[in-house]
Scaffold this motif. Sequence first.
Motif, PDB file in Angstrom:
ATOM      1  N   PRO A 140     -92.282 -21.823 -66.773  1.00 31.78           N
ATOM      2  CA  PRO A 140     -93.302 -22.222 -67.753  1.00 31.78           C
ATOM      3  C   PRO A 140     -92.747 -22.283 -69.187  1.00 31.78           C
ATOM      4  CG  PRO A 140     -94.192 -20.570 -66.273  1.00 31.78           C
ATOM      5  CD  PRO A 140     -92.725 -20.676 -65.988  1.00 31.78           C
ATOM      6  N   ARG A 141     -91.874 -21.343 -69.529  1.00 34.90           N
ATOM      7  CA  ARG A 141     -91.287 -21.347 -70.877  1.00 34.90           C
ATOM      8  C   ARG A 141     -90.371 -22.547 -71.062  1.00 34.90           C
ATOM      9  NH1 ARG A 141     -91.601 -20.979 -76.034  1.00 34.90           N
ATOM     10  NH2 ARG A 141     -89.813 -20.056 -77.073  1.00 34.90           N
ATOM     11  N   HIS A 143     -90.658 -25.439 -69.604  1.00 39.19           N
ATOM     12  CA  HIS A 143     -91.553 -26.593 -69.758  1.00 39.19           C
ATOM     13  C   HIS A 143     -92.119 -26.644 -71.175  1.00 39.19           C
ATOM     14  CE1 HIS A 143     -94.421 -29.700 -68.818  1.00 39.19           C
ATOM     15  NE2 HIS A 143     -95.382 -28.926 -69.318  1.00 39.19           N
ATOM     16  N   GLN A 144     -92.549 -25.491 -71.686  1.00 36.17           N
ATOM     17  CA  GLN A 144     -93.104 -25.414 -73.037  1.00 36.17           C
ATOM     18  C   GLN A 144     -92.058 -25.849 -74.074  1.00 36.17           C
ATOM     19  OE1 GLN A 144     -94.118 -21.452 -74.277  1.00 36.17           O
ATOM     20  NE2 GLN A 144     -95.023 -22.118 -76.203  1.00 36.17           N
ATOM     21  N   ALA A 147     -91.528 -29.613 -74.011  1.00 38.12           N
ATOM     22  CA  ALA A 147     -92.657 -30.284 -74.656  1.00 38.12           C
ATOM     23  C   ALA A 147     -92.533 -30.182 -76.174  1.00 38.12           C
ATOM     24  CB  ALA A 147     -93.973 -29.681 -74.179  1.00 38.12           C
ATOM     25  N   GLU A 148     -92.167 -29.009 -76.689  1.00 40.42           N
ATOM     26  CA  GLU A 148     -91.996 -28.823 -78.130  1.00 40.42           C
ATOM     27  C   GLU A 148     -90.858 -29.691 -78.666  1.00 40.42           C
ATOM     28  OE1 GLU A 148     -91.955 -24.778 -79.702  1.00 40.42           O
ATOM     29  OE2 GLU A 148     -93.143 -24.138 -77.969  1.00 40.42           O
TER      30      GLU A 148
END
Length: 170
Positions: A140-141, A143-144, A147-148
């Motif tokens: 999840p990190r 992916h985050q 995205a950033e």
Amino acid sequence: MTGGTIVVGGNRKGSGSGAKSETIPPSSPLYLHPSDSPSLSMSQIKFDGENYQLWADALRNGLDAKNKLAFVEGTITKPETIEGAEESLEAVAWRQCNAMVKAWLRNAIEVRLHPSITFSGTVPEIWKELKERYSTGNAPRVHQLKAELNECKQAKDQSVVEYYTRLKSL
């Protein structure tokens, strides 16, 4: 520059004090410089449980500068000592360096995390334990962060240096 002097041995019958003085050359990873101290800080970055990669890179750099990187990598192992025999110069020096590098590791870790490494025996064991526990991938990190990165744009009031620093940190 001379090598670090280590006194090996104790009192032996018929040999005076029985202690002999030997030296470790400064180029050896087993050498401790007189300025080396357990209170020395290898990095200004303290490990807080979340900044493993940044901390590990900074600490590896500091240890490499002190010629002690082999201790965390486990490439310099404790010399064998035969039970009942006198410890060799290399075994004494390895034990002292291992203790020093352990102290440097503790200094680079926040106090609240000290109990998790207190009972680890050698530097490579501590390093391996920290790496296994804190450097694991986090989908999840990841992916985050991706995205950033995709959304990262330079703001009108942001300097190129500030933008580059933010981009690089992502």
